[in-house]
Design an enzyme around this catalytic site. Structure first.
Site, PDB file in Angstrom:
ATOM      1  N   HIS A 286       0.923  -1.153   0.022  1.00 19.89           N
ATOM      2  CA  HIS A 286      -0.110  -0.060  -0.008  1.00 19.89           C
ATOM      3  C   HIS A 286       0.901   1.139   0.168  1.00 19.89           C
ATOM      4  O   HIS A 286       2.066   1.047  -0.060  1.00 19.89           O
ATOM      5  CB  HIS A 286      -0.858  -0.069   1.366  1.00 19.89           C
ATOM      6  CG  HIS A 286      -0.290  -0.470   2.486  1.00 19.89           C
ATOM      7  ND1 HIS A 286       0.825   0.672   3.168  1.00 19.89           N
ATOM      8  CD2 HIS A 286      -0.270  -1.533   3.484  1.00 19.89           C
ATOM      9  CE1 HIS A 286       1.080   0.308   4.384  1.00 19.89           C
ATOM     10  NE2 HIS A 286       0.560  -1.030   4.231  1.00 19.89           N
TER      11      HIS A 286
ATOM     12  N   GLY B 174       1.938   3.056   2.259  1.00 23.08           N
ATOM     13  CA  GLY B 174       2.973   2.985   3.125  1.00 23.08           C
ATOM     14  C   GLY B 174       4.290   2.293   2.719  1.00 23.08           C
ATOM     15  O   GLY B 174       5.217   3.078   2.869  1.00 23.08           O
ATOM     16  N   HIS B 175       4.059   1.464   2.150  1.00 18.84           N
ATOM     17  CA  HIS B 175       5.060   0.507   1.815  1.00 18.84           C
ATOM     18  C   HIS B 175       5.899   1.497   0.396  1.00 18.84           C
ATOM     19  O   HIS B 175       7.002   1.568   0.247  1.00 18.84           O
ATOM     20  CB  HIS B 175       5.028  -0.817   0.901  1.00 18.84           C
ATOM     21  CG  HIS B 175       4.242  -1.706   2.018  1.00 18.84           C
ATOM     22  ND1 HIS B 175       2.941  -1.958   1.991  1.00 18.84           N
ATOM     23  CD2 HIS B 175       5.033  -2.318   2.936  1.00 18.84           C
ATOM     24  CE1 HIS B 175       2.785  -2.964   2.831  1.00 18.84           C
ATOM     25  NE2 HIS B 175       4.064  -3.341   3.713  1.00 18.84           N
TER      26      HIS B 175
ATOM     27  N   GLN C 186       9.761  -2.368  16.153  1.00 16.85           N
ATOM     28  CA  GLN C 186      10.706  -3.127  15.062  1.00 16.85           C
ATOM     29  C   GLN C 186      11.581  -2.300  14.762  1.00 16.85           C
ATOM     30  O   GLN C 186      12.811  -2.626  14.354  1.00 16.85           O
ATOM     31  CB  GLN C 186       9.672  -3.523  13.691  1.00 16.85           C
ATOM     32  CG  GLN C 186      10.423  -3.991  12.707  1.00 16.85           C
ATOM     33  CD  GLN C 186       9.498  -4.781  11.702  1.00 16.85           C
ATOM     34  OE1 GLN C 186       9.169  -5.704  11.902  1.00 16.85           O
ATOM     35  NE2 GLN C 186       9.283  -3.705  10.568  1.00 16.85           N
TER      36      GLN C 186
ATOM     37  N   LEU D   6      -2.167   3.279   7.580  1.00 12.80           N
ATOM     38  CA  LEU D   6      -2.272   2.137   6.491  1.00 12.80           C
ATOM     39  C   LEU D   6      -1.438   0.672   7.033  1.00 12.80           C
ATOM     40  O   LEU D   6      -0.540   0.950   7.662  1.00 12.80           O
ATOM     41  CB  LEU D   6      -1.581   2.764   5.296  1.00 12.80           C
ATOM     42  CG  LEU D   6      -2.188   3.661   4.411  1.00 12.80           C
ATOM     43  CD1 LEU D   6      -1.347   3.980   3.305  1.00 12.80           C
ATOM     44  CD2 LEU D   6      -3.781   3.403   4.246  1.00 12.80           C
ATOM     45  N   SER D   7      -2.149  -0.296   6.711  1.00 13.57           N
ATOM     46  CA  SER D   7      -1.824  -1.623   7.245  1.00 13.57           C
ATOM     47  C   SER D   7      -2.433  -2.712   6.240  1.00 13.57           C
ATOM     48  O   SER D   7      -3.616  -2.492   5.672  1.00 13.57           O
ATOM     49  CB  SER D   7      -2.021  -1.868   8.598  1.00 13.57           C
ATOM     50  OG  SER D   7      -2.098  -3.366   8.845  1.00 13.57           O
TER      51      SER D   7
END
Ligand code: AMP
Length: 288
Positions: free
Chosen positions: A39, A41-42, A158, A189-190
């Site tokens: 999405h 975000g990536h 992370q 977003l996820s």
């Protein structure tokens, strides 16, 4: 925007050869590790990598070892064709999508275990999760050997675990953390948002409302954590369908719980909406 399709590779030897060729051409190598179902975000990680690197690798691997048996490994969305189309639009050069057998050799017996920053929050709720993450990221860093690796603030703990591991194990890589990309209504977003019904999605917005409230309190000069925590819990309680797992107000570097907002802090939330587990966070600058 470059919309040439990236090369897709499934095995480590081909990947190494392609990266070596790019390096011989004098290009800086960037890596954005992902589990796919990509999405915006990536895409923001890819955009950041494109700004700094001449050769951008995106790995897509749904890493079984970072899922507990009770978690959503089997049903995790897998959308390789759409992912490659998105990566073409954002100008990634190479997609590394190894099969599980290429990542975990028969008889594999080595893991990477980070303590300290890996222990609280997600570490407590998802035993073994960060062992899986640290091990797969270490492998990807060895396979690709990027100059710079890109991660999202969305998974804040992370980023601390990866930084700790890269420093402790002398990986010659710079770690960049990119801001969380949100939908217009504030929901981070996820890939897991795909599991939410329309109603659950609306309910999930309370997480961002609580984080926004924390930012407002910090901007207004709040210095004690306890009243802030109560205010955030009150906000979260306005949406009883959202089952809070934790609300942490912690030192942004060590994740130790704070009593006073006297240093950079992170507010991190994990909650279940229906059967979907969501995490989000925001950073609060040091007061003054
Ligand atoms: P994942 O595919 O969920 O493992 O995520 C791969 C990378 O993308 C991780 O570094 C994530 O933190 C990052 N990422 C996921 N969602 C977002 C987002 N909404 N904004 C920025 N980065 C993200």
């Amino acid at each position: 925007m470059n919309s040439e399709s990236p090369t897709i590779m499934h095995d480590v030897a081909a990947l190494r050869a392609a990266v070596a060729a790019a390096r011989r051409d004098g290009l800086t190598i960037g890596l954005a590790p992902t589990m796919g179902a990509l999405h915006a975000g990536h895409a923001s990680l890819v955009d950041a990598a494109r700004r700094e690197c001449g050769f951008v690798v995106v790995s897509i691997f749904v890493n079984p070892t970072q899922f507990a048996p009770s978690e959503d490994f089997q049903k995790y969305p897998r959308t390789l064709d759409a992912d490659v189309a998105l990566l073409a639009r954002h100008g990634a050069h190479l997609v590394f999508a190894p099969p599980a057998e290429a990542m975990y050799l028969p008889g594999h017996a080595t893991t990477v275990e980070v303590s300290s920053v890996a222990e609280p929050l997600e570490g407590e709720r998802r035993p073994g999760h960060f062992r899986g993450v640290a091990t797969v990221v270490a492998k990807l860093l060895n396979q690709v050997q990027p100059d710079i690796a890109y991660f999202g603030q969305k998974d804040y703990q992370q980023t601390l675990v990866v930084r700790r591991m890269a420093a402790d194990l002398d990986f010659p890589v710079a770690i960049r953390v990119c801001p969380t990309v949100r939908d217009a209504d504030g929901l981070a977003l996820s890939s897991r948002n795909a599991y939410l019904s329309a109603e659950e999605r609306r309910q999930a917005l309370v997480i961002n409302r609580a984080l926004t409230k924390a930012e407002q309190w910090a901007r207004a000069g709040a210095s004690d954590v306890e009243p802030l925590r109560r205010a955030l819990l009150d906000e979260l309680a306005t949406e009883p369908a959202v089952a809070l797992e934790y609300l942490a107000i912690a030192d942004a570097q060590t994740l130790a719980p704070l009593v006073h907002l006297d240093r950079p802090a992170v507010v991190a939330i994990a909650a279940k909406v229906g059967s979907t587990r969501l995490i989000d966070n925001t950073l609060l600058p040091e007061p003054g």
